[in-house]
Design a protein around this motif. Structure first.
Motif, PDB file in Angstrom:
ATOM      1  N   ASP A   3      -4.144  -4.371   5.435  1.00  0.00           N
ATOM      2  CA  ASP A   3      -4.350  -2.926   5.537  1.00  0.00           C
ATOM      3  C   ASP A   3      -3.034  -2.174   5.602  1.00  0.00           C
ATOM      4  O   ASP A   3      -2.983  -0.969   5.378  1.00  0.00           O
ATOM      5  CB  ASP A   3      -5.179  -2.602   6.791  1.00  0.00           C
ATOM      6  N   LEU A   4      -1.978  -2.885   5.935  1.00  0.00           N
ATOM      7  CA  LEU A   4      -0.688  -2.217   6.141  1.00  0.00           C
ATOM      8  C   LEU A   4       0.242  -2.335   4.943  1.00  0.00           C
ATOM      9  O   LEU A   4       1.092  -1.486   4.727  1.00  0.00           O
ATOM     10  CB  LEU A   4       0.012  -2.820   7.367  1.00  0.00           C
ATOM     11  N   LEU A   5       0.081  -3.443   4.187  1.00  0.00           N
ATOM     12  CA  LEU A   5       1.089  -3.741   3.176  1.00  0.00           C
ATOM     13  C   LEU A   5       0.578  -3.483   1.761  1.00  0.00           C
ATOM     14  O   LEU A   5      -0.609  -3.587   1.477  1.00  0.00           O
ATOM     15  CB  LEU A   5       1.506  -5.214   3.281  1.00  0.00           C
ATOM     16  N   SER A   6       1.535  -3.166   0.890  1.00  0.00           N
ATOM     17  CA  SER A   6       1.190  -3.038  -0.527  1.00  0.00           C
ATOM     18  C   SER A   6       1.009  -4.426  -1.129  1.00  0.00           C
ATOM     19  O   SER A   6       1.320  -5.432  -0.507  1.00  0.00           O
ATOM     20  CB  SER A   6       2.318  -2.306  -1.248  1.00  0.00           C
ATOM     21  N   THR A   7       0.499  -4.461  -2.330  1.00  0.00           N
ATOM     22  CA  THR A   7       0.250  -5.732  -3.013  1.00  0.00           C
ATOM     23  C   THR A   7       1.512  -6.594  -3.058  1.00  0.00           C
ATOM     24  O   THR A   7       1.466  -7.793  -2.819  1.00  0.00           O
ATOM     25  CB  THR A   7      -0.233  -5.470  -4.448  1.00  0.00           C
ATOM     26  N   TYR A   8       2.638  -5.935  -3.348  1.00  0.00           N
ATOM     27  CA  TYR A   8       3.886  -6.685  -3.482  1.00  0.00           C
ATOM     28  C   TYR A   8       4.244  -7.377  -2.178  1.00  0.00           C
ATOM     29  O   TYR A   8       4.527  -8.566  -2.148  1.00  0.00           O
ATOM     30  CB  TYR A   8       5.014  -5.740  -3.904  1.00  0.00           C
ATOM     31  N   TYR A   9       4.192  -6.634  -1.081  1.00  0.00           N
ATOM     32  CA  TYR A   9       4.589  -7.233   0.192  1.00  0.00           C
ATOM     33  C   TYR A   9       3.562  -8.245   0.679  1.00  0.00           C
ATOM     34  O   TYR A   9       3.911  -9.238   1.322  1.00  0.00           O
ATOM     35  CB  TYR A   9       4.842  -6.144   1.234  1.00  0.00           C
ATOM     36  N   LEU A  10       2.290  -7.993   0.359  1.00  0.00           N
ATOM     37  CA  LEU A  10       1.271  -8.973   0.721  1.00  0.00           C
ATOM     38  C   LEU A  10       1.538 -10.297  -0.010  1.00  0.00           C
ATOM     39  O   LEU A  10       1.382 -11.380   0.556  1.00  0.00           O
ATOM     40  CB  LEU A  10      -0.119  -8.441   0.362  1.00  0.00           C
ATOM     41  N   GLY A  11       1.962 -10.155  -1.261  1.00  0.00           N
ATOM     42  CA  GLY A  11       2.324 -11.347  -2.039  1.00  0.00           C
ATOM     43  C   GLY A  11       3.462 -12.114  -1.371  1.00  0.00           C
ATOM     44  O   GLY A  11       3.444 -13.343  -1.289  1.00  0.00           O
ATOM     45  N   LEU A  12       4.437 -11.370  -0.855  1.00  0.00           N
ATOM     46  CA  LEU A  12       5.546 -12.017  -0.157  1.00  0.00           C
ATOM     47  C   LEU A  12       5.055 -12.787   1.063  1.00  0.00           C
ATOM     48  O   LEU A  12       5.484 -13.907   1.323  1.00  0.00           O
ATOM     49  CB  LEU A  12       6.553 -10.963   0.307  1.00  0.00           C
TER      50      LEU A  12
END
Lengths: 284, 323, 246
Positions: free
Chosen positions: B31-40
């Motif tokens: 809920d907090l992170l964008s797709t890119y950071y979630l991927g990280l």
């Protein structure tokens, strides 16, 4: 018949290059107990340095000597400033030599690009020799002869000289060697330099037949491992025998089973491991 | 003894609290992170498990493997091939991949465990290169250099796809969490305890009646299977498998994660994995020369942090406790 | 039946005969002392008995069972335990962990799988009791590498005894101990129940003669003499090569 003979000679000449590489790997391990992962870089950089010297001077002899000496110097610097402090500590040694392997690999790509470079053969050996009804490149025969000369020299160095006696003493027992007044520290530096020199020698000599290309560092490092696994770490005889075996296997493997080329080398390696874990000429 | 008991119960309560907190944070991250950071985050989770599995060999048993990516990659290829060519679901492909990895590790272990020390380093690296050679050379099966593209995201059941980022994240989180818990349990069990004994003295272990070879063999296979779980999940995450998965660079990288974090601590290698993954993403934004950067890190770690981040913290605490 | 029966054991190291046709029997419950000057082959004999080296020829039997070709760990499981001449501990583990590893080896209460996964709390109590007995309790949490040499030597013996062996091989149990520590180790050895058979290499003759029932004398890899303490004391050959030279 001719086919077999040519392929066998190809394998043997390649095996001689592997011997040059593996003898350095084996020497460094035998004396200092370091598994030198940067060894592949010494080979690759040797090839590139040789190429540069050759382009500048046009002399193949200068290329061979200049490149090998330069690499020996790099080796000495690495040993003195980075490996010396990790005597007999395996993991830090692995980290340092891995680190330089990656750094050199990337630097080489920056300077020489991603495309393979070709190196011309020295004029003296540019032609082919005719015998028994077929032609064979003189340069490959020269490599075989050269490899045998280096082997003979290393043998003489090991068994017939004072330096060799010191080396053997240090291999057997470092503390006794120190007690006998042998300058083990200097010896280590020289051994590492000589090992690097031999790898670079392989790189320059191999240039005219194999080319110089990114990734060769990892490729020959692996083959060097297989050579010493088969022959036994720390054994000159093992490096020569292993080099020839792997050279032949690699060559015939690529001819007959191109898709599974690595397999023809690894299956015998696995077999030898199962029978003699320390290699054919290695000590337990 | 009582003081020590109280101390350890405080400590274990602290660990439990930390664990719950971690789970909570990980649960709200989508809920907090964008797709890119979630991927990280997913990458960090995967490589943390991978590094922890290698720690079982290096930090616990004292066997430095230079070819651990072989198992990561074999499992990745296994799920890739099973899913793409045979259309197996994740429920059959994933267990099958782990069985295949266990079989490969059995074979490699039988060979590698005949040796020790520098030979073990060389053999493990060489064996992993065999796997790499097959992945690279057997084009008709593996696609060679091009790899296996278009691996579908798993479907848990008909019409219950994990194609979305959120469900896929939780799928990874669940399996990763299970893997990490199991591995931690194993490492702190009498089995893991015996492995630490083997690291310290094989001859004493034998004199006490431990079948040392069998323990090492078991550790080798267990470590491979957990590396395989990480590799299979990475394949699903990337939707792509290539020979890089089992290359020497991957093996060296995971080794660095273990030592950078602190071998023999499990949590250390997980931290090491996070540091390397984040650093790689940061650096690659500025330069293509990641190899030079990471090569330098290898050398710096050897020179300045041989006991890793965890060791660094311990030393610091010990020094502060003294003064 | 003998606790330990050694028949015609020989061992060569690259042409050097370390042991030549050594045979002897040790009765259950006996305290057997092995003596001999340096290089007599005492430690080689121990290593062959424990399975660290293979014998070049000959046979070793434990309570009638041939163990000649068993690996070290299998001999240990049959009840043969040993100490090491060069202190052999889990140096980076704590003293308590050292003892727990030894106790865990002999733990047969749970099924094999559970034994691998579940810590047995009873072992902890057992370990505490052992450490108290050896006066090592205050060091329980210290790494084995950080305690004194004498304490390390005692921990080495403690580990060998913790597995409740049937036959115990002690390689110089009092070497390296302080004068204050020797009596404690002697007392512990003396109090060892008679269902444990003990073979001991020892240079401290006070300790040795006090504990021993019978003595085997090795010289240059051969068995020179065997008998009770009195017989060996009065054996002129032994006096000449060993006791006299000291």
């Amino acid at each position: 018949m001719t086919f077999w003979l040519i392929q066998a000679l190809n394998g043997i000449s390649y095996g001689m290059l592997l011997f040059l590489l593996a003898s350095g790997l084996s020497l460094i391990f035998g004396v200092m107990k370091i598994l030198n992962l940067t060894h592949g870089s010494f080979y690759l950089l040797g090839g590139y340095f040789g190429l540069v010297v050759l382009q500048e001077t046009g002399s193949f002899i200068l290329a061979v000597l200049g490149a090998s000496l330069a690499i020996a110097l790099i080796g000495i610097v690495i040993e003195r400033f980075f490996l010396r402090r990790f005597h007999l500590q395996q993991l830090p040694q692995v980290l340092v030599t891995f680190g330089f392997l990656f750094i050199f690999s990337d630097i080489a790509t920056v300077i020489w690009g991603a495309n393979p470079q070709t190196m011309p053969r020295p004029e003296l050996f540019a032609g082919s020799l005719q015998f028994a009804g077929f032609y064979y490149p003189t340069y490959r025969l020269f490599i075989i002869g050269f490899g045998l000369c280096v082997a003979a020299f290393l043998w003489w160095l090991q068994d017939g000289t004072r330096v060799g006696a010191m080396l053997r003493a240090s291999v057997d027992n470092e503390e006794i060697a120190r007690a006998l007044g042998i300058n083990v520290s200097l010896l280590f530096t020289l051994v590492f330099g000589l090992g690097a020199f031999l790898a670079a020698l392989g790189g320059v000599m191999g240039g005219p037949i194999l080319g110089v290309y990114p990734g060769a560092d990892f490729e020959v490092l692996l083959l060097g491992f297989v050579v010493v696994i088969i022959g036994g770490l720390g054994s000159l005889k093992g490096a020569l025998f292993g080099g020839l075996v792997v050279g032949l296997l690699d060559n015939f493997g690529k001819v007959f089973f191109p898709e599974l080329a690595l397999f023809t080398i690894f299956a015998p390696m696995a077999l030898i491991l199962a029978i003699r874990p320390a290699g054919l000429f290695g000590r337990e | 003894m009582r003081a020590a008991d109280a101390n350890s119960s405080v400590k274990s309560r602290g660990i439990a609290a930390l664990f719950i907190l971690t789970v909570l944070v990980l649960a709200v991250l989508p809920d907090l992170l964008s797709t890119y950071y979630l991927g990280l985050v997913i990458e960090i989770l995967i490589f943390a498990l991978f590094a922890m599995s290698l720690d079982l060999l290096i930090g616990y048993t004292g066997m430095a493997s230079l070819g651990h990516a072989a198992y990561f990659g074999v499992a990745a290829y296994a799920v890739g091939l099973l899913a793409i060519k045979l259309h197996w679901s994740v429920w059959s492909a994933l267990p099958a991949a782990l069985i295949i990895v266990a079989a490969v590790a059995t074979l490699f272990g039988l060979l590698a465990l005949r040796t020790r020390g520098s030979y073990f380093l060389m053999i493990t690296l060489a064996l992993s290169q065999v796997a790499w050679g097959i992945a690279f050379g057997w084009r008709s099966l593996t696609g060679g250099d091009d790899g296996l593209p278009n691996l579908p995201r798993p479907e848990l059941a008909a019409h219950w796809s994990l194609a979305g980022d959120r469900p896929f994240y939780f799928f990874i989180l669940l399996l990763e969490g299970a893997g990490v818990l199991l591995l931690t349990r194993l490492a702190t069990s009498p089995f893991g305890f015996a492995l630490r004994g083997i690291r310290e003295s094989e001859t004493r272990m034998q004199a006490l009646g431990y079948d040392v070879w069998r323990y090492k063999f078991a550790a080798f296979i267990v470590a491979a299977v957990f590396a395989g779980l990480a590799g299979a999940l990475y394949a699903y995450y990337n939707r792509f498998v290539s020979p890089d998965y089992l290359g020497v660079f991957r093996s060296a990288e995971v080794l660095l994660m273990v030592i950078l974090g602190g071998a023999g601590t499990l949590i250390g290698p997980a931290i090491g994995a996070a540091v390397i993954v984040l650093l790689e993403n940061l650096v690659s934004a500025y330069t293509e020369r990641w190899l030079i950067v990471i090569g330098t890190i290898y050398i710096l770690v050897a020179l300045f942090a041989p006991n890793g981040i965890i060791g660094f913290i311990r030393d610091f605490r010990a020094r502060r406790a003294k003064s | 039946m003998s606790a330990l029966s050694v028949t015609d054991i020989s061992r060569n190291f690259e042409g050097v005969q370390a042991l030549a046709n050594v045979s002897f029997e040790v009765a259950p419950g006996e305290r057997r002392l092995i003596i001999g000057p340096n290089g007599a082959g005492k430690t080689t004999l121990f290593n062959i008995l424990a399975g660290s080296y293979a014998a070049s020829s000959g046979r070793v039997a434990l309570f009638g069972r041939d163990i000649t070709h068993l690996p070290a760990y299998a001999r240990a499981r049959l009840g043969l335990s040993r100490t090491f001449q060069i202190t052999n501990l889990f140096f980076r583990l704590t003293v308590l962990e050292n003892v727990l590893l030894a106790l865990q080896a002999g733990n047969t209460t749970a099924s094999p799988v559970l034994r691998l996964l579940r810590q047995d709390r009873a072992l902890l109590a057992q370990a505490d009791a052992l450490l108290a007995r050896w006066e090592l309790s205050e060091h329980a949490g210290h790494a084995a590498q950080d305690i004194s040499y004498g304490q390390q030597r005692q921990l080495d013996i403690l580990l060998a005894m913790a597995v409740a062996p049937k036959v115990l091989l002690l390689d110089e149990p009092t070497a390296g101990l302080s004068a204050a520590e020797v009596p404690r180790v002697k007392a512990i050895l003396r109090s060892l129940a008679r269902d444990t058979t003990v073979l001991m290499i020892e240079h401290d003759m006070d300790v040795a003669f006090e504990l021993a029932d019978r003595i085997t004398v090795l010289h240059q890899g051969r068995l020179l003499a065997e008998g009770n303490v009195e017989a060996i004391r009065n054996n002129p050959q032994v006096t000449e090569i060993y006791l006299g030279s000291d």
